[in-house]
Design an enzyme around this catalytic site. Sequence first.
Site, PDB file in Angstrom:
ATOM      1  N   GLU A   1       0.775  -1.052  -0.165  1.00  0.00           N
ATOM      2  CA  GLU A   1      -0.078  -0.131  -0.017  1.00  0.00           C
ATOM      3  C   GLU A   1       0.919   1.113   0.055  1.00  0.00           C
ATOM      4  O   GLU A   1       1.759   1.287   0.396  1.00  0.00           O
ATOM      5  CB  GLU A   1      -0.931  -0.032   1.184  1.00  0.00           C
TER       6      GLU A   1
ATOM      7  N   CYS B   1       3.304   8.732   1.050  1.00  0.00           N
ATOM      8  CA  CYS B   1       3.971   7.654   2.054  1.00  0.00           C
ATOM      9  C   CYS B   1       4.122   6.474   1.069  1.00  0.00           C
ATOM     10  O   CYS B   1       3.247   5.674   0.585  1.00  0.00           O
ATOM     11  CB  CYS B   1       3.050   7.427   3.090  1.00  0.00           C
TER      12      CYS B   1
ATOM     13  N   CYS C   1       6.884  -6.669   6.528  1.00  0.00           N
ATOM     14  CA  CYS C   1       7.952  -6.364   7.326  1.00  0.00           C
ATOM     15  C   CYS C   1       8.336  -7.245   8.509  1.00  0.00           C
ATOM     16  O   CYS C   1       7.473  -8.087   8.839  1.00  0.00           O
ATOM     17  CB  CYS C   1       7.358  -4.811   8.112  1.00  0.00           C
TER      18      CYS C   1
ATOM     19  N   CYS D   1       7.345  -5.139  15.252  1.00  0.00           N
ATOM     20  CA  CYS D   1       6.944  -4.540  16.264  1.00  0.00           C
ATOM     21  C   CYS D   1       5.432  -4.447  16.653  1.00  0.00           C
ATOM     22  O   CYS D   1       4.549  -4.687  15.855  1.00  0.00           O
ATOM     23  CB  CYS D   1       6.886  -2.940  15.786  1.00  0.00           C
TER      24      CYS D   1
ATOM     25  N   CYS E   1       2.303  -2.360  15.408  1.00  0.00           N
ATOM     26  CA  CYS E   1       2.227  -1.998  13.998  1.00  0.00           C
ATOM     27  C   CYS E   1       1.660  -3.147  13.213  1.00  0.00           C
ATOM     28  O   CYS E   1       1.896  -4.283  13.323  1.00  0.00           O
ATOM     29  CB  CYS E   1       3.674  -1.645  13.695  1.00  0.00           C
TER      30      CYS E   1
ATOM     31  N   CYS F   1      -0.202   6.193  10.148  1.00  0.00           N
ATOM     32  CA  CYS F   1       0.970   5.487  10.636  1.00  0.00           C
ATOM     33  C   CYS F   1       0.868   4.022  11.280  1.00  0.00           C
ATOM     34  O   CYS F   1      -0.027   3.936  12.269  1.00  0.00           O
ATOM     35  CB  CYS F   1       1.925   6.223  11.397  1.00  0.00           C
TER      36      CYS F   1
END
Length: 369
Positions: free
Chosen positions: A107, A120, A127, A131, A134, A361
Amino acid sequence: MTSLPLVFDAPKRGMPPRHLADLAAEELREAVAGLGEKPFRAQQLARHYYSRLTAEPGVMTDIPAASRGKLADALLPSLITPARTMGCDGGETVKTLWRLHDGALVESVLMGYADRVTLCVSSQAGCGMACPFCATGQGGLTRNLSTAEIVEQVRLAAAAARDGKVAGGPRNLSNVVFMGMGEPLANYNRVLAAVRRITSPAPDGLGLSQRSVVVSTVGLVPAIKRLAGEGLSVTLAVSLHAPDDELRDTLVPVNTRWPVAEVLAAAQGYARQTGRRVSVEYALIREVNDQPWRADLLGGLLHQALGPLAHVNLIPLNPTPGSKWDASSPEAQREFVRRVRAKGVSCTVRDTRGQEIAAACGQLAAAPA
């Protein structure tokens, strides 16, 4: 909420076919010559792609039709296709889900402001940094993106901004932040090449200012040191989220490899080498990392390491599926800002965009259309 392992090396999967944007200017000339075409055709092709923001051979009328088809087939393969587009904030925020050649999903988010248009951009499908707050990190890592897959997100966003597809009317794309899906410095070579394509002047690139590009990292210290020596003036953003190792080990698991002191020393080196201010990203989580003493500690550490070259960007935590955490209260946010500033460090709260379409975010998860 699952506890995932750190993954630094992306799974070995077939990369997409070679694309114009994978190649530096001289490499493109060699590729064009290798196809039996005159080398100057490389500049013509690049001008259409980077300056006119098109990959459609039909509009490249300064190139003979026979050459056009050959060059496009070899150097302009389709890499990403839109699977879904969603907007919010009165049309000022537009999130696009892209399907890659192998079915992987990423995205990107295009945001219009009064004085700028920012993209962005994603650098990996998924990923590997794990974390827990996230959504991208909790989804795991599928693969690295190629240089061209990154640049294509930017080219298409620039075309969308030019064509008025974000509120505010037709405008130029002005800023690119590597804060989408993925850890940019874990895909170092391709991200660096993408930055060079994004910032090289036409016809060899999109011509954005290096100072308008932000490269974010959770703190891969060797890569930060390497980036400092690249001769670039991009902004480094460090996703810190806690000033103490005990908490950061949980919030940002890579801290077990490179603790806070090492990350800040690397950031200090980057600031000294480039003269650029370092942005410190800090997601404020209610009763987890928003205590006054942590604000004091953060401000003190940053003042010592970076002085006036530090800026703290506070991000009220955005909700993600399965998360047990919530954003700090407005009162806690204000007190945190006050205390960090009292230590002589610039500090602001980010203007959150796209939360209602999971575009803010920490929310990008590339859920299938």
